[in-house]
Design a protein around this motif. Structure first.
Motif, short mmCIF file in Angstrom:
data_model
loop_
_atom_site.label_atom_id
_atom_site.label_comp_id
_atom_site.label_asym_id
_atom_site.label_seq_id
_atom_site.Cartn_x
_atom_site.Cartn_y
_atom_site.Cartn_z
N GLY A 159 32.42 -34.32 -17.99
CA GLY A 159 31.43 -35.24 -17.44
C GLY A 159 31.92 -36.67 -17.52
O GLY A 159 31.14 -37.60 -17.67
N SER A 160 33.24 -36.84 -17.40
CA SER A 160 33.81 -38.19 -17.51
C SER A 160 33.64 -38.94 -16.20
O SER A 160 33.60 -38.35 -15.11
CB SER A 160 35.29 -38.11 -17.87
OG SER A 160 36.03 -37.53 -16.82
N ILE A 161 33.55 -40.24 -16.31
CA ILE A 161 33.46 -41.11 -15.13
C ILE A 161 34.74 -40.99 -14.30
O ILE A 161 34.70 -40.95 -13.07
CB ILE A 161 33.21 -42.58 -15.55
CG1 ILE A 161 31.94 -42.72 -16.39
CG2 ILE A 161 33.18 -43.50 -14.34
CD1 ILE A 161 30.65 -42.46 -15.65
N ARG A 162 35.89 -40.89 -14.97
CA ARG A 162 37.16 -40.76 -14.28
C ARG A 162 37.15 -39.55 -13.35
O ARG A 162 37.57 -39.64 -12.19
CB ARG A 162 38.31 -40.63 -15.30
CG ARG A 162 39.66 -40.40 -14.66
CD ARG A 162 40.77 -40.24 -15.66
NE ARG A 162 40.54 -39.05 -16.47
CZ ARG A 162 41.17 -38.78 -17.60
NH1 ARG A 162 42.08 -39.60 -18.06
NH2 ARG A 162 40.91 -37.69 -18.28
N THR A 163 36.65 -38.41 -13.81
CA THR A 163 36.59 -37.20 -12.98
C THR A 163 35.60 -37.37 -11.84
O THR A 163 35.86 -36.93 -10.71
CB THR A 163 36.21 -35.99 -13.85
OG1 THR A 163 37.22 -35.83 -14.86
CG2 THR A 163 36.11 -34.71 -13.04
N LYS A 164 34.48 -38.01 -12.11
CA LYS A 164 33.48 -38.23 -11.05
C LYS A 164 34.04 -39.14 -9.96
O LYS A 164 33.83 -38.90 -8.77
CB LYS A 164 32.20 -38.80 -11.65
CG LYS A 164 31.45 -37.77 -12.48
CD LYS A 164 30.22 -38.35 -13.12
CE LYS A 164 29.57 -37.26 -13.99
NZ LYS A 164 28.41 -37.73 -14.70
#
Length: 174
Positions: A159-164
């Motif tokens: 649920g990381s911002i990087r992945t989003k």
């Protein structure tokens, strides 16, 4: 696999003798000794070191160990399997975790979590994976920008911002 057989036999013996928890603590401490002193494992398995010198060092470890751990050390040394001791201990820990419905997971965040946040995260994750207890190994990685990544043996939640951001980028490039 040798470690699986030895670990299973050790776990079964500990259960029969009602020593599961004390043995877990002792094996964890032994694992820590070998991790903190990697040259000890090299010394005990080296072909350049005399058998007498290795036996003397092994006896020092055995003198400080319970009968069960002493027998494990002797057996792995005698059969030339001392190099698998860490894997045997890991297997015992895994079997014990399975028995206690315990999950060990790593949590990666951009900033350090407060204790209350870690407890809520562990509790929520326990519900997701059906565990009674979750031990979190916290790692900090500012590159994930924010959010959380949880990894256990059988589950990964990113649920990381990087992945989003990467997901949104892929959608925009279609």
């Amino acid at each position: 696999m040798v470690a699986h057989r030895y670990g299973q036999a050790l776990f079964d013996l500990a259960e029969e003798q009602d020593l599961r928890q004390p043995l877990l603590e002792e094996l964890t401490e032994l694992k820590k000794v070998f991790a903190d002193q990697p040259e000890l494992g090299v010394f005990l398995t080296s072909k350049q070191i005399s058998f007498a010198a290795k036996s003397k060092m092994l006896q020092f470890l055995i003198d400080k160990a319970s009968q069960t751990v002493a027998n494990l050390l002797r057996m792995t040394f005698d059969y030339g399997r001392l190099c698998t001791l860490d894997a045997i201990i890991n297997e015992y820990i895994r079997l014990n975790d399975e028995f206690e419905k315990t999950v060990r997971a790593s949590v990666i965040t951009a900033i350090k979590l407060e204790d209350a946040q870690k407890e809520r995260l562990a509790s929520s994750f326990a519900g997701v994976v059906g565990a009674k207890k979750v031990y979190l190994d916290e790692k900090i990685d500012p590159d994930i920008i924010g959010g959380v990544i949880l990894k256990s043996n059988s589950y990964i939640y990113d649920g990381s911002i990087r992945t989003k951001i990467a997901h949104i980028k892929r959608l925009l490039l279609k």
